[in-house]
Design a protein around this motif. Structure first.
Motif, mmCIF file in Angstrom:
data_model
loop_
_atom_site.group_PDB
_atom_site.id
_atom_site.type_symbol
_atom_site.label_atom_id
_atom_site.label_comp_id
_atom_site.label_asym_id
_atom_site.label_seq_id
_atom_site.Cartn_x
_atom_site.Cartn_y
_atom_site.Cartn_z
ATOM 1 N N SER A 75 41.531 90.395 34.023
ATOM 2 C CA SER A 75 40.311 90.471 35.011
ATOM 3 C C SER A 75 39.487 91.459 34.021
ATOM 4 O O SER A 75 38.119 91.889 34.616
ATOM 5 C CB SER A 75 40.675 91.246 36.149
ATOM 6 N N ASP A 76 39.787 91.871 32.800
ATOM 7 C CA ASP A 76 38.826 92.739 32.147
ATOM 8 C C ASP A 76 38.190 92.314 30.907
ATOM 9 O O ASP A 76 38.628 91.824 29.889
ATOM 10 C CB ASP A 76 39.620 93.953 31.773
ATOM 11 N N PRO A 77 36.714 92.009 31.214
ATOM 12 C CA PRO A 77 36.077 91.314 30.151
ATOM 13 C C PRO A 77 36.246 92.185 28.823
ATOM 14 O O PRO A 77 35.874 91.504 27.417
ATOM 15 C CB PRO A 77 34.770 91.236 30.264
ATOM 16 N N ASN A 78 36.730 93.346 28.655
ATOM 17 C CA ASN A 78 36.758 94.401 27.456
ATOM 18 C C ASN A 78 37.970 94.059 26.750
ATOM 19 O O ASN A 78 38.020 94.507 25.527
ATOM 20 C CB ASN A 78 36.199 95.469 27.670
ATOM 21 N N VAL A 79 38.991 93.413 27.470
ATOM 22 C CA VAL A 79 40.351 93.117 26.817
ATOM 23 C C VAL A 79 40.366 91.848 26.106
ATOM 24 O O VAL A 79 40.191 90.640 26.994
ATOM 25 C CB VAL A 79 41.353 93.383 27.966
ATOM 26 N N PHE A 80 40.799 91.603 25.049
ATOM 27 C CA PHE A 80 40.766 90.197 24.367
ATOM 28 C C PHE A 80 42.113 89.738 25.023
ATOM 29 O O PHE A 80 43.066 90.287 25.389
ATOM 30 C CB PHE A 80 41.123 90.467 22.929
ATOM 31 N N GLY A 81 41.925 88.353 25.040
ATOM 32 C CA GLY A 81 42.908 87.390 25.776
ATOM 33 C C GLY A 81 44.529 87.832 25.128
ATOM 34 O O GLY A 81 45.340 88.018 25.825
ATOM 35 N N HIS A 82 44.337 87.913 23.784
ATOM 36 C CA HIS A 82 45.716 88.145 23.179
ATOM 37 C C HIS A 82 46.490 89.429 23.581
ATOM 38 O O HIS A 82 47.324 89.469 23.629
ATOM 39 C CB HIS A 82 45.646 87.885 21.642
ATOM 40 N N ASP A 83 45.491 90.456 23.479
ATOM 41 C CA ASP A 83 45.914 91.901 23.987
ATOM 42 C C ASP A 83 46.526 91.660 25.461
ATOM 43 O O ASP A 83 47.372 92.310 25.781
ATOM 44 C CB ASP A 83 44.902 92.879 23.753
ATOM 45 N N PHE A 84 45.794 91.148 26.231
ATOM 46 C CA PHE A 84 46.193 90.951 27.641
ATOM 47 C C PHE A 84 47.521 90.361 27.776
ATOM 48 O O PHE A 84 48.521 91.011 28.284
ATOM 49 C CB PHE A 84 45.231 90.204 28.479
ATOM 50 N N LYS A 85 47.826 89.088 27.049
ATOM 51 C CA LYS A 85 49.069 88.552 27.087
ATOM 52 C C LYS A 85 50.244 89.442 26.271
ATOM 53 O O LYS A 85 51.266 89.448 27.367
ATOM 54 C CB LYS A 85 48.923 87.264 26.354
ATOM 55 N N VAL A 86 49.837 90.041 25.564
ATOM 56 C CA VAL A 86 51.074 90.998 24.775
ATOM 57 C C VAL A 86 51.297 91.963 25.752
ATOM 58 O O VAL A 86 52.650 92.172 26.144
ATOM 59 C CB VAL A 86 50.706 91.238 23.447
ATOM 60 N N GLY A 87 50.214 92.536 26.426
ATOM 61 C CA GLY A 87 50.341 93.702 26.923
ATOM 62 C C GLY A 87 51.281 93.052 28.547
ATOM 63 O O GLY A 87 52.185 94.101 29.054
ATOM 64 N N LYS A 88 50.769 91.988 29.019
ATOM 65 C CA LYS A 88 51.749 91.825 30.309
ATOM 66 C C LYS A 88 53.037 91.316 29.900
ATOM 67 O O LYS A 88 53.918 91.555 30.925
ATOM 68 C CB LYS A 88 50.970 90.489 30.747
ATOM 69 N N VAL A 89 53.442 90.793 28.709
ATOM 70 C CA VAL A 89 54.773 90.391 28.160
ATOM 71 C C VAL A 89 55.535 91.794 28.326
ATOM 72 O O VAL A 89 56.703 91.943 28.670
ATOM 73 C CB VAL A 89 54.877 89.689 26.962
ATOM 74 N N LEU A 90 54.956 92.810 27.686
ATOM 75 C CA LEU A 90 55.605 94.079 27.802
ATOM 76 C C LEU A 90 55.556 94.976 29.113
ATOM 77 O O LEU A 90 56.595 95.120 29.398
ATOM 78 C CB LEU A 90 54.585 95.163 26.982
ATOM 79 N N GLU A 91 54.613 94.696 29.861
ATOM 80 C CA GLU A 91 54.637 95.377 31.293
ATOM 81 C C GLU A 91 55.759 94.513 32.167
ATOM 82 O O GLU A 91 56.453 95.282 32.804
ATOM 83 C CB GLU A 91 53.277 95.025 32.020
ATOM 84 N N ARG A 92 55.782 93.183 32.157
ATOM 85 C CA ARG A 92 56.699 92.475 32.954
ATOM 86 C C ARG A 92 58.191 92.513 32.372
ATOM 87 O O ARG A 92 59.011 91.892 32.865
ATOM 88 C CB ARG A 92 56.293 91.294 33.106
ATOM 89 N N ARG A 93 58.245 92.966 30.908
ATOM 90 C CA ARG A 93 59.620 93.027 30.510
ATOM 91 C C ARG A 93 60.079 91.745 30.274
ATOM 92 O O ARG A 93 61.375 91.341 30.671
ATOM 93 C CB ARG A 93 60.578 94.031 31.200
ATOM 94 N N ILE A 94 59.192 90.825 29.817
ATOM 95 C CA ILE A 94 59.705 89.430 29.638
ATOM 96 C C ILE A 94 60.642 89.290 28.395
ATOM 97 O O ILE A 94 60.116 89.588 27.492
ATOM 98 C CB ILE A 94 58.515 88.588 29.718
ATOM 99 N N GLY A 95 61.566 88.428 28.640
ATOM 100 C CA GLY A 95 62.445 88.242 27.591
ATOM 101 C C GLY A 95 62.279 86.806 26.956
ATOM 102 O O GLY A 95 62.879 86.601 25.911
#
Length: 167
Positions: free
Chosen positions: A71-91
């Motif tokens: 939802s943040d236009p200042n965050v690149f898509g790849h950074d969002f994706k990596v951050g979400k994988v980390l945040e959600r502790r996805i394996g």
């Protein structure tokens, strides 16, 4: 190059795009095996509404709370994706873009299944499984066929990335 960027930001293209090959069967199978799972997209924030509309129309069995869109236009898509994988502790993460897959492998502890494009990929990593089909983009149907042979690929799934062609 400019045409490609405009295409990836066009709501009507997303609205009219058919589901990727095997998407509905794959999602239904995933729902029957794993609950919950996440759908993380690197789509631009301006595509949020059309993404949710497309899911509601084409994959109504997916709970909207499972869909994560930047939802943040200042965050690149790849950074969002990596951050979400980390945040959600996805394996376990499924992606169709080798750059994103590589960043997830480099910056998280997740295993990645990569649906390779027609050009393949040079990406190598101990936590990477590549699905490669000579001459074309690998699809969810290809992954599903491989997972039927090796059910462990599906039994550990916690996240799948929704590609633009799915929405």
């Amino acid at each position: 190059h400019e045409y490609g960027r405009a295409t990836w930001a066009d709501e009507e293209i997303y609205r009219r795009a058919p589901l990727a090959s095997g998407a509905e069967v794959f999602i239904c199978r995933l729902i029957s095996l794993v609950n919950p799972f996440d759908l993380i997209t690197s789509r631009a924030p301006l595509l949020t509404d059309v993404t949710f509309e497309s899911f509601e129309e084409k994959l109504p069995m997916v709970d909207p709370s499972q869909i994560f869109i930047n939802s943040d236009p200042n965050v690149f898509g790849h950074d969002f994706k990596v951050g979400k994988v980390l945040e959600r502790r996805i394996g376990f993460h499924l992606d169709d873009y080798d750059v994103h897959g590589g960043l997830i492998l480099q910056n998280t502890f997740a295993s990645v299944v990569l649906l390779c494009g027609a050009h393949g990929t040079d990406l190598k990593h101990p936590r990477l499984t590549r699905i490669e089909i000579p001459g074309r983009q690998a699809t969810l149907r290809d992954f599903h066929k491989r997972a039927l042979v090796n059910p462990n690929l599906l039994s550990v799934a916690q996240s799948i990335d929704k590609t633009p062609s799915l929405g």
